[in-house]
Design a protein around this motif. Sequence first.
Motif, PDB file in Angstrom:
ATOM      1  N   GLY A 180      -3.336   5.503  -7.195  1.00 25.60           N
ATOM      2  CA  GLY A 180      -2.121   6.086  -6.638  1.00 25.60           C
ATOM      3  C   GLY A 180      -2.323   6.754  -5.292  1.00 25.60           C
ATOM      4  N   GLU A 181      -3.501   6.529  -4.674  1.00 27.66           N
ATOM      5  CA  GLU A 181      -3.761   7.110  -3.355  1.00 27.66           C
ATOM      6  C   GLU A 181      -3.086   6.292  -2.259  1.00 27.66           C
ATOM      7  N   LEU A 182      -2.777   5.045  -2.556  1.00 25.60           N
ATOM      8  CA  LEU A 182      -1.977   4.183  -1.697  1.00 25.60           C
ATOM      9  C   LEU A 182      -0.831   3.641  -2.544  1.00 25.60           C
ATOM     10  N   THR A 183       0.311   3.459  -1.900  1.00 24.93           N
ATOM     11  CA  THR A 183       1.483   2.956  -2.634  1.00 24.93           C
ATOM     12  C   THR A 183       1.721   1.475  -2.364  1.00 24.93           C
ATOM     13  N   ALA A 184       0.784   0.837  -1.698  1.00 22.62           N
ATOM     14  CA  ALA A 184       0.938  -0.578  -1.358  1.00 22.62           C
ATOM     15  C   ALA A 184       0.880  -1.434  -2.618  1.00 22.62           C
ATOM     16  N   ASP A 185       1.427  -2.621  -2.506  1.00 20.11           N
ATOM     17  CA  ASP A 185       1.326  -3.597  -3.586  1.00 20.11           C
ATOM     18  C   ASP A 185      -0.136  -4.031  -3.717  1.00 20.11           C
ATOM     19  N   PRO A 186      -0.666  -4.135  -4.936  1.00 20.16           N
ATOM     20  CA  PRO A 186      -2.058  -4.590  -5.105  1.00 20.16           C
ATOM     21  C   PRO A 186      -2.335  -5.933  -4.430  1.00 20.16           C
ATOM     22  N   ALA A 187      -1.312  -6.766  -4.322  1.00 20.41           N
ATOM     23  CA  ALA A 187      -1.495  -8.071  -3.673  1.00 20.41           C
ATOM     24  C   ALA A 187      -1.778  -7.927  -2.186  1.00 20.41           C
ATOM     25  N   ASP A 188      -1.503  -6.747  -1.623  1.00 21.61           N
ATOM     26  CA  ASP A 188      -1.718  -6.528  -0.196  1.00 21.61           C
ATOM     27  C   ASP A 188      -3.102  -5.967   0.123  1.00 21.61           C
ATOM     28  N   ALA A 189      -3.920  -5.727  -0.887  1.00 26.53           N
ATOM     29  CA  ALA A 189      -5.213  -5.076  -0.665  1.00 26.53           C
ATOM     30  C   ALA A 189      -6.076  -5.854   0.324  1.00 26.53           C
ATOM     31  N   GLU A 190      -6.146  -7.162   0.159  1.00 26.00           N
ATOM     32  CA  GLU A 190      -6.989  -7.957   1.046  1.00 26.00           C
ATOM     33  C   GLU A 190      -6.463  -7.936   2.475  1.00 26.00           C
ATOM     34  N   ASP A 191      -5.123  -7.924   2.627  1.00 25.32           N
ATOM     35  CA  ASP A 191      -4.545  -7.878   3.969  1.00 25.32           C
ATOM     36  C   ASP A 191      -4.878  -6.562   4.664  1.00 25.32           C
ATOM     37  N   ILE A 192      -4.771  -5.455   3.930  1.00 24.30           N
ATOM     38  CA  ILE A 192      -5.081  -4.147   4.510  1.00 24.30           C
ATOM     39  C   ILE A 192      -6.549  -4.087   4.916  1.00 24.30           C
ATOM     40  N   ALA A 193      -7.423  -4.565   4.038  1.00 26.48           N
ATOM     41  CA  ALA A 193      -8.854  -4.583   4.352  1.00 26.48           C
ATOM     42  C   ALA A 193      -9.132  -5.434   5.587  1.00 26.48           C
ATOM     43  N   PHE A 194      -8.466  -6.570   5.679  1.00 27.86           N
ATOM     44  CA  PHE A 194      -8.639  -7.457   6.828  1.00 27.86           C
ATOM     45  C   PHE A 194      -8.279  -6.725   8.123  1.00 27.86           C
ATOM     46  N   GLU A 195      -7.180  -6.013   8.112  1.00 26.63           N
ATOM     47  CA  GLU A 195      -6.740  -5.305   9.318  1.00 26.63           C
ATOM     48  C   GLU A 195      -7.710  -4.199   9.693  1.00 26.63           C
TER      49      GLU A 195
END
Length: 215
Positions: A154-169
């Motif tokens: 719950g430290e981020l409210t992003a969709d779990p499917a977006d985890a790889e995109d956030i890491a990529f950025e």
Amino acid sequence: MSDQIVDGRRARGDASRRSVLSRATHLASVEGLDGLTIGHLAETSGHSKSSIATLFGSKQSLQLATIAAAREVFMATIVEPARTEPRGLRRLAVLMRNGLAYSRDRVFTGGCFFAATSADIDSKPGPVRDAVRTAQSDWYGYIAAQVRYAIEAGELTADPADAEDIAFELVALDEHANNRSLLLGDDRAYDVAARAMRRRLIAAGASEKMLAPLQ
């Protein structure tokens, strides 16, 4: 032959190997892995060509040992210090801060060792490319894992499917800061990257307080 003599020779051999690999990692960070030959390393390291050949045997063995040595430095400089923080957003923030500092402080002469060598061998199949690719894939995966942990906590409210995109950025910002600093000789790129990382994580629901390492 006494154990003391054998141990002394082994210690000297280990010291020589460490010295050669230290020089090799710096050289490869500037000239790439293709430029890392036994002859060239001998010219710049103060060790004889024959002694380097005895230690490593071949150019490929030297390259692989250099990648392994650089990975040890990468882990000790960036990853291990961050493991004192809990998994998730706090560890992620420290990892990204350490990654920027590793390049800015020129732990390797040519900035990030893996950024330099990836560009050198990314289209050349073989064990050397595989070793660099494994190191990079493990790093990308570790960053993505911390993003997923942060979402689960719950430290981020992003969709779990977006985890790889956030890491990529985040990794892209880190790598571009490294490249821009090297090319332009301007360390402001690291501050720009840190601000952009904070904004991206805040947009994903992070609290500014937990991003203090990136300030």
